[in-house]
Design a protein around this motif. Structure first.
Motif, mmCIF file in Angstrom:
data_model
loop_
_atom_site.group_PDB
_atom_site.id
_atom_site.type_symbol
_atom_site.label_atom_id
_atom_site.label_comp_id
_atom_site.label_asym_id
_atom_site.label_seq_id
_atom_site.Cartn_x
_atom_site.Cartn_y
_atom_site.Cartn_z
ATOM 1 N N VAL A 137 0.714 -1.241 -0.113
ATOM 2 C CA VAL A 137 -0.034 -0.026 -0.057
ATOM 3 C C VAL A 137 0.639 1.278 -0.251
ATOM 4 O O VAL A 137 1.761 1.357 0.774
ATOM 5 C CB VAL A 137 -0.825 -0.016 1.175
ATOM 6 C CG1 VAL A 137 -1.814 1.181 1.430
ATOM 7 C CG2 VAL A 137 -1.733 -1.275 1.402
ATOM 8 N N GLU A 138 0.458 2.104 -0.900
ATOM 9 C CA GLU A 138 1.219 3.337 -0.781
ATOM 10 C C GLU A 138 0.916 4.285 0.111
ATOM 11 O O GLU A 138 -0.277 4.507 0.393
ATOM 12 C CB GLU A 138 0.982 4.173 -2.412
ATOM 13 C CG GLU A 138 2.582 4.309 -3.238
ATOM 14 C CD GLU A 138 2.029 4.794 -4.557
ATOM 15 O OE1 GLU A 138 2.660 4.121 -5.449
ATOM 16 O OE2 GLU A 138 1.096 5.630 -4.555
ATOM 17 N N GLY A 139 1.844 4.784 1.089
ATOM 18 C CA GLY A 139 1.396 5.552 2.072
ATOM 19 C C GLY A 139 1.874 4.752 3.432
ATOM 20 O O GLY A 139 1.691 3.667 3.420
ATOM 21 N N VAL A 140 1.852 5.599 4.479
ATOM 22 C CA VAL A 140 2.108 4.896 5.854
ATOM 23 C C VAL A 140 0.647 4.400 6.541
ATOM 24 O O VAL A 140 0.006 5.268 6.879
ATOM 25 C CB VAL A 140 2.714 5.995 6.870
ATOM 26 C CG1 VAL A 140 3.147 5.254 8.172
ATOM 27 C CG2 VAL A 140 3.984 6.552 6.274
ATOM 28 N N VAL A 141 0.821 3.060 6.463
ATOM 29 C CA VAL A 141 -0.364 2.448 7.092
ATOM 30 C C VAL A 141 -0.030 2.412 8.817
ATOM 31 O O VAL A 141 0.978 1.853 9.197
ATOM 32 C CB VAL A 141 -0.889 1.138 6.627
ATOM 33 C CG1 VAL A 141 -1.924 0.398 7.383
ATOM 34 C CG2 VAL A 141 -0.947 0.923 5.017
ATOM 35 N N ASP A 142 -1.055 2.682 9.494
ATOM 36 C CA ASP A 142 -0.891 2.803 10.910
ATOM 37 C C ASP A 142 -1.893 2.239 11.707
ATOM 38 O O ASP A 142 -3.141 1.997 11.209
ATOM 39 C CB ASP A 142 -0.223 4.110 11.241
ATOM 40 C CG ASP A 142 -0.910 5.264 11.180
ATOM 41 O OD1 ASP A 142 -2.312 4.873 10.955
ATOM 42 O OD2 ASP A 142 -0.782 6.493 11.244
ATOM 43 N N GLU A 143 -1.697 2.546 13.001
ATOM 44 C CA GLU A 143 -2.634 1.959 13.973
ATOM 45 C C GLU A 143 -4.074 2.613 13.832
ATOM 46 O O GLU A 143 -5.372 1.903 14.056
ATOM 47 C CB GLU A 143 -2.329 2.453 15.446
ATOM 48 C CG GLU A 143 -2.785 1.597 16.429
ATOM 49 C CD GLU A 143 -2.930 -0.083 16.367
ATOM 50 O OE1 GLU A 143 -1.812 -0.261 15.526
ATOM 51 O OE2 GLU A 143 -3.765 -0.390 16.722
ATOM 52 N N SER A 144 -4.064 3.802 13.469
ATOM 53 C CA SER A 144 -5.382 4.580 12.968
ATOM 54 C C SER A 144 -6.312 3.667 11.816
ATOM 55 O O SER A 144 -7.454 3.612 11.898
ATOM 56 C CB SER A 144 -5.147 6.077 12.615
ATOM 57 O OG SER A 144 -4.645 6.134 11.496
ATOM 58 N N ASP A 145 -5.452 3.133 10.818
ATOM 59 C CA ASP A 145 -6.050 2.598 9.855
ATOM 60 C C ASP A 145 -6.704 1.302 10.577
ATOM 61 O O ASP A 145 -7.802 0.758 10.231
ATOM 62 C CB ASP A 145 -5.151 2.243 8.725
ATOM 63 C CG ASP A 145 -4.717 3.532 8.209
ATOM 64 O OD1 ASP A 145 -5.608 4.321 7.871
ATOM 65 O OD2 ASP A 145 -3.403 3.609 7.872
ATOM 66 N N GLY A 172 5.712 1.905 6.104
ATOM 67 C CA GLY A 172 6.788 3.027 5.475
ATOM 68 C C GLY A 172 6.081 3.551 4.452
ATOM 69 O O GLY A 172 4.782 3.633 4.202
ATOM 70 N N PRO A 173 6.862 4.275 3.476
ATOM 71 C CA PRO A 173 6.281 4.708 2.261
ATOM 72 C C PRO A 173 5.248 3.860 1.623
ATOM 73 O O PRO A 173 4.433 4.457 1.066
ATOM 74 C CB PRO A 173 7.533 5.523 1.475
ATOM 75 C CG PRO A 173 8.763 5.004 2.462
ATOM 76 C CD PRO A 173 8.445 4.365 3.600
ATOM 77 N N VAL A 174 5.970 2.841 1.420
ATOM 78 C CA VAL A 174 5.083 1.510 0.785
ATOM 79 C C VAL A 174 5.038 0.463 1.858
ATOM 80 O O VAL A 174 5.848 -0.132 2.162
ATOM 81 C CB VAL A 174 5.470 0.924 -0.326
ATOM 82 C CG1 VAL A 174 4.770 -0.007 -0.948
ATOM 83 C CG2 VAL A 174 5.953 2.041 -1.755
ATOM 84 N N SER A 175 3.677 0.624 2.682
ATOM 85 C CA SER A 175 3.481 -0.366 3.725
ATOM 86 C C SER A 175 3.023 -1.801 3.265
ATOM 87 O O SER A 175 2.507 -1.818 1.994
ATOM 88 C CB SER A 175 2.358 0.099 4.500
ATOM 89 O OG SER A 175 2.786 1.304 4.876
ATOM 90 N N GLU A 176 3.465 -2.821 3.988
ATOM 91 C CA GLU A 176 3.101 -4.099 3.701
ATOM 92 C C GLU A 176 1.715 -4.623 4.751
ATOM 93 O O GLU A 176 2.070 -4.362 6.022
ATOM 94 C CB GLU A 176 4.172 -5.152 3.602
ATOM 95 C CG GLU A 176 5.023 -4.936 2.407
ATOM 96 C CD GLU A 176 6.286 -5.870 2.546
ATOM 97 O OE1 GLU A 176 5.997 -6.971 2.098
ATOM 98 O OE2 GLU A 176 7.035 -5.451 3.153
#
Ligand code: URA
Length: 240
Positions: A137-145, A172-176
């Protein structure tokens, strides 16, 4: 059922080819050599052999495919190659079709069968069969997601999805990530990430209920389900 139809269905060639087998005395029914390929057999009770090998009647076929990118999850398409085009004749004559759809660019687990009852059970919206996807995923995927997905998110058409379980593998910039969802709306996973302002750039289905993609299947290949896998997906209340 006619013997030639039965054998053609079991993958012994066309009716014409079965006729040739009959001529060469390769086929026996109940231990008597067949003279006429149009004779009728009871596919359950009669013992049919070809060159001495028993022919076991099979009505349904269940295939696990690792869908490659660029191929459509449909039985026919005027422009693109379909998943059916990837099948060999020995399974294609059962007329299997994909159970549900993966997008053209999505890879991974696809079940193909000609068993309508099973298809219905697996796709029925109130059965809540979990499907697990791996995505980049493009973008930082975090706990809020993770929190947003756990409540369900609102898609571009206003639909509020059921909850999804998001596991962040690498942010990261591209998250897994791995995401488990129980619905199968059009572009479900991609649109769930759009709902939180992110873009899926790679998507692979890993499992459907208890059916897990075989790691030994390379993209574009398939195999029949094992007895054990088949039992698992056929247990009516044991898909989840
Ligand atoms: N979600 C998507 O967005 N695409 C697929 O192919 C499957 C699930």
């Amino acid at each position: 059922m006619r013997l030639d139809k039965f054998l053609a269905h079991m993958g012994y060639g066309t009716r014409k080819e079965v006729k040739i087998l009959v001529k060469s005395k390769a086929i026996q029914v109940n231990e008597v050599a067949v003279k006429d390929s149009s004779m009728h057999v009871n596919e359950i009770t009669d013992k049919v052999t070809v060159y001495g090998e028993p022919v076991k009647y099979k009505e349904f076929i269940y295939l696990m495919m690792n869908k490659p990118p660029g191929v459509i999850s449909a039985t026919e398409d005027s422009r693109d190659q379909t998943v059916i085009d990837l099948l060999d004749d020995d399974v294609r004559h059962f007329d299997p079709y994909p159970v549900g759809r993966l997008d053209k660019d999505t890879v991974g687990l696809l079940l193909l069968t000609n068993d309508g009852a099973l298809t219905h059970r697996l796709l029925s919206p109130n059965k809540d069969v979990p499907k697990v996807y791996y995505a980049k995923v493009e973008g930082v995927v975090d706990e809020s997601d993770t929190i947003a997905f756990s409540h369900g998110v609102i898609l571009d058409d206003g639909y509020h999805t059921k909850p999804g379980i998001l596991k962040i593998l690498n942010s990261g910039p591209v998250s897994e990530i791995e995401l488990s969802v129980t619905e199968g709306k059009f572009h479900q996973v991609k649109r769930m990430f759009e709902a939180v302002g992110k873009k899926v750039v790679y998507l692979k289905r890993l499992s459907m209920g208890k059916l897990v993609l075989d790691k030994n299947l390379s993209e574009g290949t398939y195999r029949e389900l094992t007895e054990e896998e088949l039992e698992q997906i056929q247990q009516k209340n044991d898909l989840a």
